[in-house]
Design an enzyme around this catalytic site. Structure first.
Site, PDB file in Angstrom:
ATOM      1  N   TYR A   1       0.857  -1.189   0.000  1.00 17.08           N
ATOM      2  CA  TYR A   1       0.000   0.000   0.000  1.00 17.08           C
ATOM      3  C   TYR A   1       0.886   1.229   0.000  1.00 17.08           C
ATOM      4  CZ  TYR A   1      -4.986  -0.785   0.225  1.00 17.08           C
ATOM      5  OH  TYR A   1      -6.266  -1.043  -0.109  1.00 17.08           O
TER       6      TYR A   1
ATOM      7  N   GLU B   1      -0.574   4.839  -0.324  1.00 15.60           N
ATOM      8  CA  GLU B   1      -1.372   6.057  -0.506  1.00 15.60           C
ATOM      9  C   GLU B   1      -0.538   7.270  -0.119  1.00 15.60           C
ATOM     10  OE1 GLU B   1      -5.233   5.892   1.255  1.00 15.60           O
ATOM     11  OE2 GLU B   1      -5.700   4.009   0.242  1.00 15.60           O
TER      12      GLU B   1
ATOM     13  N   ASP C   1      -6.604  15.361 -23.506  1.00 21.42           N
ATOM     14  CA  ASP C   1      -6.502  13.919 -23.270  1.00 21.42           C
ATOM     15  C   ASP C   1      -5.750  13.353 -24.476  1.00 21.42           C
ATOM     16  OD1 ASP C   1      -6.899  11.199 -23.209  1.00 21.42           O
ATOM     17  OD2 ASP C   1      -8.998  11.303 -22.618  1.00 21.42           O
TER      18      ASP C   1
ATOM     19  N   THR D   1      -3.322   7.643 -21.217  1.00 18.13           N
ATOM     20  CA  THR D   1      -3.079   6.284 -20.776  1.00 18.13           C
ATOM     21  C   THR D   1      -1.627   5.982 -21.138  1.00 18.13           C
ATOM     22  OG1 THR D   1      -3.952   5.506 -22.871  1.00 18.13           O
ATOM     23  CG2 THR D   1      -5.418   5.367 -20.970  1.00 18.13           C
TER      24      THR D   1
ATOM     25  N   LYS E   1      -1.268   2.670 -24.886  1.00 18.15           N
ATOM     26  CA  LYS E   1      -1.666   2.717 -26.301  1.00 18.15           C
ATOM     27  C   LYS E   1      -0.404   2.958 -27.143  1.00 18.15           C
ATOM     28  CE  LYS E   1      -6.460   4.153 -25.474  1.00 18.15           C
ATOM     29  NZ  LYS E   1      -6.606   4.646 -24.099  1.00 18.15           N
TER      30      LYS E   1
ATOM     31  N   ARG F   1      -0.698  -1.153 -18.809  1.00 17.14           N
ATOM     32  CA  ARG F   1      -2.064  -0.616 -18.751  1.00 17.14           C
ATOM     33  C   ARG F   1      -2.163   0.343 -17.567  1.00 17.14           C
ATOM     34  NH1 ARG F   1      -6.269  -1.691 -21.403  1.00 17.14           N
ATOM     35  NH2 ARG F   1      -5.001  -3.058 -22.674  1.00 17.14           N
TER      36      ARG F   1
HETATM   37  N1  DSN Z   1     -10.978   2.229 -24.965  1.00 15.16           N
HETATM   38  C1  DSN Z   1     -10.097   3.187 -25.566  1.00 15.16           C
HETATM   39  C2  DSN Z   1     -10.135   3.130 -27.029  1.00 15.16           C
HETATM   40  O1  DSN Z   1     -10.269   2.048 -27.553  1.00 15.16           O
HETATM   41  O2  DSN Z   1     -10.017   4.147 -27.684  1.00 15.16           O
HETATM   42  C3  DSN Z   1     -10.336   4.560 -25.093  1.00 15.16           C
HETATM   43  O3  DSN Z   1     -10.874   4.547 -23.836  1.00 15.16           O
END
Ligand code: DSN
Length: 478
Positions: free
Chosen positions: A64, A66, A241, A270, A273, A279
């Site tokens: 943990y 936090e 974003d 994120t 990607k 992730r």
């Molecule tokens: N799920 C992602 C996508 O496929 O674009 C975005 O949240």
């Protein structure tokens, strides 16, 4: 890194798991096989490096932590501090950001952290000011009521879903749509491109607290300098974003006006990607928002995931290497080759092409919905996802589009020649599939007809394209 070390690491891990629950070990092995055998064109997926994957599977998961580096609510966080500080340092250096917060577990979480930070920074409320200086116990019931009313009355302007925006930018299926009074900006119906003049007009009329830039299905660059000017002209905080295109920012494909980091007050992403990490999520911001951003946990996040922060540090270190810029450039070159291959064969693409990592095919010209096309492609060994197109008559469930992207296949080493072959296979599936009918003879938006022999033939051709480019070539589980 020797083939031996990575194979040994993953093989040993599976052996240990198999001794406890063999079905989990089998599923992990099967997932690798499936990923190796499919032509993965999901624009939001990638393949993280073995080092990144291995950094997640360890005892950091037991801790943990936090709080933030050096200021934790639990004792014994010195090693977590090390990896969190490393991940944040790599993120700041990679993106040229003043501050990085690497705890968010996902993109939605990162956006919630950002929304809270902006609300806390911008909403004029005596109750909120008290809450911020941790005088929560001094707040009366009336204070709380006033605070909730003020927080719930704020405005957000983001890209519309069917133009390529994201659910978390104020849409009703996400909590952001319940938190904010939201209005959307769309794209020009003739070109499919963002119309900056109309966006400025919408901002002047609506006067949002937050202007959101960024997308998950818009196949073009966005001029973030112009968006910042629009935000400034109406006193809005400018948030971007960049989840989809973070890898293109990291790899310096998007620079100047197209790099959100110098222009936005706050940037979320994120990490899994185009950035090719584990992730998870991340927030970058200007110094004045840092204190509120760092309150992400426990304000909106559960306990940090130190094992994922360790993997973020590894992946961000990888993204700082010179070969990542080459990778990022190849993502775009491949997407453009894929778009050109499809256009040459008669496909209709939203905006007529791409200058990022994704292509949006309008499949209505083939007489199909996105759902029918997605399933027919899957039967043929090609993994994509259906997506709305602007002003989509089929809504968000059936859709009229197929979104494809190149980050994963580029990681695998495929190049422009293979993109053209892939375009040929997609074209073959879409032209050979017809819409099906319901039992009562009415047209179905889900059923479709594709000769299984044709689907098998195309699957074999897809496997032939992949064969020279094995996935995780250094990992042999046999
Ligand atoms: N799920 C992602 C996508 O496929 O674009 C975005 O949240």
């Amino acid at each position: 890194m020797s083939r031996n070390a990575e194979s040994t690491a993953f093989r040993s891990a599976l052996e240990v798991i198999r001794a406890v629950e063999p079905r989990v070990a089998d599923a992990i092995g099967a997932e690798l096989t499936d990923q190796r055998e499919s032509l993965k064109l999901i624009a939001s997926e990638n393949y993280a490096s073995p080092a990144t994957l291995l950094a997640m599977g360890n005892w950091f998961s037991d801790k943990y932590a936090e709080g933030t580096v050096g200021r934790r609510f639990y004792a014994g966080c010195q090693n977590v501090d090390t990896v969190e500080a490393l991940a944040a340092e790599h993120a700041r250096e990679l993106f040229g950001a003043a501050h990085a917060y690497v705890q968010p577990h996902s993109g939605i979480d990162a956006n919630l952290v950002a929304f809270w930070a902006v609300l806390a920074d911008r909403v004029e409320s005596p109750a909120l000011k008290k809450a911020q200086v941790r005088q929560v116990n001094d707040l009366t019931e009336a204070d709380w009521f006033a605070l909730r009313r003020e927080l719930g009355n704020q405005r957000m302007l983001g890209m519309s879903l069917d133009a390529g925006g994201h659910l978390t930018h104020g849409f009703r299926p996400n909590i952001s749509g319940k938190m904010f009074d939201q209005r959307s900006y769309g794209t020009d119906p003739a070109t499919g491109l963002i119309d900056y003049d109309r966006l400025a007009e919408a901002a002047r009329e609506f006067k949002p607290l937050i202007l959101v830039g960024g997308y998950s299905a818009y196949p073009r660059k966005v001029n973030f300098r112009i968006l910042r000017e629009i935000a400034d002209s109406v006193g809005a905080t400018f948030m971007v974003d960049m989840a989809h295109f973070a890898g293109l920012v990291a790899g310096k494909v998007f620079t100047g006006d197209f790099d959100p980091v110098p222009h936005a007050h706050i940037v979320t992403t994120t990490t899994h990607k185009s950035l090719r990490g584990p992730r998870g999520g991340m927030v970058l911001c200007q110094p004045e928002l840092a204190d509120q951003v760092d309150r992400g946990c426990p304000m909106v996040l559960g306990g940090p995931l130190p094992h994922v922060m360790a993997a973020k540090a590894v992946a961000l270190a990888e993204a700082r290497r010179p070969d990542f810029a080459d990778y990022a450039q190849r993502i775009v070159t491949n997407a453009q080759a894929l778009a050109e291959g499809l256009l040459r064969r008669g496909a209709k693409l939203v905006t007529g092409g791409t200058d990022n990592h994704l292509v949006l095919i309008d499949v209505s010209g083939y007489g199909l919905t996105g759902r029918q096309a997605e399933q027919a492609l899957l039967d043929s060994g090609i993994v994509t996802n259906r997506n709305s197109v602007p002003q989509d008559p089929n809504g968000a469930w059936y859709t009229s589009g197929i979104r494809i992207g190149t980050p994963a296949l580029t990681t695998r080493g495929l190049g422009t020649a293979e993109m053209d072959q892939t375009a040929e296979l997609i074209h073959a599936v879409l032209t050979q599939t017809t819409a099906g009918a319901n039992a009562d003879g009415t047209p179905s938006k889900a059923k479709y007809v594709l000769d299984p022999a044709q689907a098998d033939k195309i699957s074999r051709q897809a496997a032939d394209i992949l064969a020279p480019h094995p996935l995780y070539p250094t990992v042999d589980l046999t």
